[in-house]
Design a protein around this motif. Structure first.
Motif, PDB file in Angstrom:
ATOM      1  N   UNK A 228       0.863  -1.265   0.063  1.00  0.00           N
ATOM      2  CA  UNK A 228       0.171   0.046   0.257  1.00  0.00           C
ATOM      3  C   UNK A 228       0.850   1.298  -0.042  1.00  0.00           C
ATOM      4  N   UNK A 229       1.959   1.325   0.740  1.00  0.00           N
ATOM      5  CA  UNK A 229       2.666   2.547   1.080  1.00  0.00           C
ATOM      6  C   UNK A 229       3.869   2.740  -0.134  1.00  0.00           C
ATOM      7  N   UNK A 230       3.771   1.648  -1.020  1.00  0.00           N
ATOM      8  CA  UNK A 230       4.535   1.757  -2.196  1.00  0.00           C
ATOM      9  C   UNK A 230       3.866   2.717  -3.166  1.00  0.00           C
ATOM     10  N   UNK A 327     -14.502  -3.835  -9.781  1.00  0.00           N
ATOM     11  CA  UNK A 327     -14.187  -3.667  -8.459  1.00  0.00           C
ATOM     12  C   UNK A 327     -12.791  -4.455  -8.167  1.00  0.00           C
ATOM     13  N   UNK A 328     -12.599  -5.694  -8.571  1.00  0.00           N
ATOM     14  CA  UNK A 328     -11.260  -6.399  -8.221  1.00  0.00           C
ATOM     15  C   UNK A 328     -10.165  -6.004  -8.765  1.00  0.00           C
ATOM     16  N   UNK A 329     -10.101  -4.957  -9.975  1.00  0.00           N
ATOM     17  CA  UNK A 329      -8.868  -4.411 -10.584  1.00  0.00           C
ATOM     18  C   UNK A 329      -8.749  -3.034  -9.691  1.00  0.00           C
ATOM     19  N   UNK A 330      -9.945  -2.389  -9.234  1.00  0.00           N
ATOM     20  CA  UNK A 330      -9.755  -1.002  -8.624  1.00  0.00           C
ATOM     21  C   UNK A 330      -8.976  -1.632  -7.190  1.00  0.00           C
ATOM     22  N   UNK A 331      -9.392  -2.584  -6.398  1.00  0.00           N
ATOM     23  CA  UNK A 331      -8.650  -2.892  -5.375  1.00  0.00           C
ATOM     24  C   UNK A 331      -7.450  -3.172  -5.327  1.00  0.00           C
ATOM     25  N   UNK A 332      -7.167  -3.826  -6.761  1.00  0.00           N
ATOM     26  CA  UNK A 332      -5.715  -4.186  -6.902  1.00  0.00           C
ATOM     27  C   UNK A 332      -4.785  -3.089  -7.077  1.00  0.00           C
ATOM     28  N   UNK A 333      -5.508  -2.180  -7.949  1.00  0.00           N
ATOM     29  CA  UNK A 333      -4.818  -0.944  -8.462  1.00  0.00           C
ATOM     30  C   UNK A 333      -4.283  -0.015  -7.055  1.00  0.00           C
ATOM     31  N   UNK A 334      -5.571   0.160  -6.076  1.00  0.00           N
ATOM     32  CA  UNK A 334      -5.049   0.916  -5.041  1.00  0.00           C
ATOM     33  C   UNK A 334      -4.801   0.076  -3.670  1.00  0.00           C
ATOM     34  N   UNK A 340     -13.433   0.623   5.524  1.00  0.00           N
ATOM     35  CA  UNK A 340     -13.346   1.724   4.750  1.00  0.00           C
ATOM     36  C   UNK A 340     -11.727   2.043   4.423  1.00  0.00           C
ATOM     37  N   UNK A 341     -11.471   2.606   3.521  1.00  0.00           N
ATOM     38  CA  UNK A 341     -10.096   2.745   2.891  1.00  0.00           C
ATOM     39  C   UNK A 341     -10.148   4.084   2.067  1.00  0.00           C
ATOM     40  N   UNK A 342      -9.252   5.229   2.676  1.00  0.00           N
ATOM     41  CA  UNK A 342      -8.950   6.342   1.926  1.00  0.00           C
ATOM     42  C   UNK A 342      -7.966   6.615   1.412  1.00  0.00           C
ATOM     43  N   UNK A 343      -7.879   7.336   0.191  1.00  0.00           N
ATOM     44  CA  UNK A 343      -6.785   7.757  -0.569  1.00  0.00           C
ATOM     45  C   UNK A 343      -6.493   9.150  -0.872  1.00  0.00           C
ATOM     46  N   UNK A 347      -2.990  17.741  -6.336  1.00  0.00           N
ATOM     47  CA  UNK A 347      -3.446  18.441  -7.629  1.00  0.00           C
ATOM     48  C   UNK A 347      -2.906  17.871  -8.869  1.00  0.00           C
ATOM     49  N   UNK A 348      -1.767  17.447  -8.782  1.00  0.00           N
ATOM     50  CA  UNK A 348      -0.874  16.958  -9.911  1.00  0.00           C
ATOM     51  C   UNK A 348      -0.980  15.321 -10.271  1.00  0.00           C
ATOM     52  N   UNK A 349      -2.072  14.771  -9.196  1.00  0.00           N
ATOM     53  CA  UNK A 349      -2.681  13.560  -9.401  1.00  0.00           C
ATOM     54  C   UNK A 349      -1.475  12.557  -8.775  1.00  0.00           C
ATOM     55  N   UNK A 350      -0.690  13.057  -7.895  1.00  0.00           N
ATOM     56  CA  UNK A 350       0.153  12.000  -7.144  1.00  0.00           C
ATOM     57  C   UNK A 350      -0.353  11.594  -5.804  1.00  0.00           C
ATOM     58  N   UNK A 351      -0.172  10.427  -5.513  1.00  0.00           N
ATOM     59  CA  UNK A 351      -0.911   9.958  -4.319  1.00  0.00           C
ATOM     60  C   UNK A 351       0.012  10.307  -3.358  1.00  0.00           C
ATOM     61  N   UNK A 352      -0.511  10.996  -2.303  1.00  0.00           N
ATOM     62  CA  UNK A 352       0.274  11.365  -1.146  1.00  0.00           C
ATOM     63  C   UNK A 352       0.046  10.564   0.216  1.00  0.00           C
ATOM     64  N   UNK A 353      -0.882   9.946   0.389  1.00  0.00           N
ATOM     65  CA  UNK A 353      -1.164   9.088   1.500  1.00  0.00           C
ATOM     66  C   UNK A 353      -2.468   8.096   1.407  1.00  0.00           C
TER      67      UNK A 353
END
Length: 371
Positions: A228-230, A327-334, A340-343, A347-353
């Protein structure tokens, strides 16, 4: 000569038996005279021996000299009626067992320790229930500040409980009590606490099939957590979603419209998701004017249930539905399994946490926006 032989035999027997400790279980069971009482011992989580006696004048008695590294159990009654049972440590000494409306085992060191532990667990449960009742009451009154306060108190209580359980187990790993409590709680321990205790166990306990199974599960969960943190610092992945009006829309349509976009993955059937909504609402109100936007993505498989859930949570941000076949591809991607799970995406589309709920998002944004 004959008398000498008898004396030598008796001396021999005394030397071979004097080193063997003995236990005496003195029990009280009111209103059950004549009923059978059974004493079970276990080895490798399976029944090792069974001893029986009967209740006479509200009392019963067991005596012996064989002990176990696992909990023993005493039961009364039968399965067509009321069955009462109590767990305890079968150790040397006089053990007092009470089997009434409440059960207790005292009299020896480990059983006294275990009884104190159980009493503490009962106190924790009472405090937890009181806090939950207060949260429920304040939610019905729409008192968000009080709800947040009591949820924080509940979190502190849970952290304290986990610390107490871990310390208690570690302090007793050289006896049956610590090992049995580890077996009982090991599925709920954090990876760090589990591994710390695991390496303190004797080799035999480490090799138990149930312990090995939980070890593999813990390692797998930790690997997923690391994965996840990768995601941090990587670009988000786009998906086609469904609006409440039934129209298709891209996740990318929300990227770049605010300083930070928080994606809340949830579902109408997810109790923890619903419970966290008041926290998330408060965070949204706190940061919406300085660059935070929120979008909910539901993993509901039934659109009607999703829309009923939306009425229940009544949140001010956009809500979207991910099609079941994505849904399965979404879970794998994130990289998540549970919600609950939050991302949080900038603004640049970079995942910060990642792996955030309302409280964690609040703490992170407070630190981030202070920089």
């Amino acid at each position: 000569m004959k008398n000498l032989i008898i004396i030598l035999v008796l001396l021999s027997l005394s030397f071979t038996t004097s080193g063997q400790p003995a236990y005496k279980i003195q029990g009280r069971a009111f209103g059950q005279n004549g009923q059978q009482v059974m004493l079970f011992t276990f080895k490798n989580q399976k029944v090792n021996s069974v001893d029986t006696t009967h209740i006479f004048q509200d009392t019963f008695l067991f005596e012996g000299n064989k002990f176990s590294d696992e909990f023993a159990v005493i039961t009364t009654g039968n399965y067509l009626d009321t069955v009462k049972s109590v767990k305890f440590i079968l150790e040397p000494g006089s053990i007092n067992v009470r089997m009434d409306t409440e059960t207790s085992v005292t009299g020896t060191h480990l059983n006294d320790e275990y009884q104190n532990f159980l009493d503490g667990r009962t106190s924790y449960a009472n405090i937890k229930n009181t806090l939950k009742e207060k949260i429920k009451l304040k939610e019905s009154m729409s008192d968000a500040d009080s709800v947040m306060y009591y949820r924080k108190e509940l979190g502190i209580l849970e952290i304290g409980r986990e610390s107490i359980i871990k310390t208690f187990i570690v302090d007793n790993l050289d006896n049956a009590l610590g090992k049995e409590l580890f077996r009982y709680y090991m599925r709920n321990l954090s990876y760090e606490d589990f591994m710390e205790i695991y390496f303190l166990l004797d080799k035999q306990t480490q090799k138990e099939s149930k312990v090995v199974k939980v070890l593999k599960k813990q390692e797998s969960s930790q690997k997923l957590k690391n994965n996840k943190f990768q995601l941090l610092g990587t670009k988000y992945q786009d998906y086609t979603l469904i609006t409440t009006e039934g129209k298709e829309i891209k996740l990318s349509d929300y990227i770049g419209k605010s300083e930070y976009l928080f994606i809340d993955f949830w579902a109408s059937w997810c109790g923890p998701c619903i419970a966290d909504m008041p926290n998330l609402k408060k965070v949204y109100e706190k940061y919406k004017d300085i660059g935070l936007e929120v979008v909910g993505i539901s993993l509901d498989s039934n659109e009607s249930n999703w829309k009923r859930g939306l009425k229940r949570i009544n949140v001010p941000w956009n809500q979207l539905l991910i099609p079941v076949d994505s849904q399965s591809k979404l879970k794998e991607a994130y990289r998540f399994k549970g919600i609950p799970y939050g991302v949080l995406i900038d603004k640049k589309g970079i995942i910060r946490n990642v792996n955030l709920n309302g409280a964690l998002l609040d703490n992170y944004l407070e630190k981030l926006l202070k920089k």
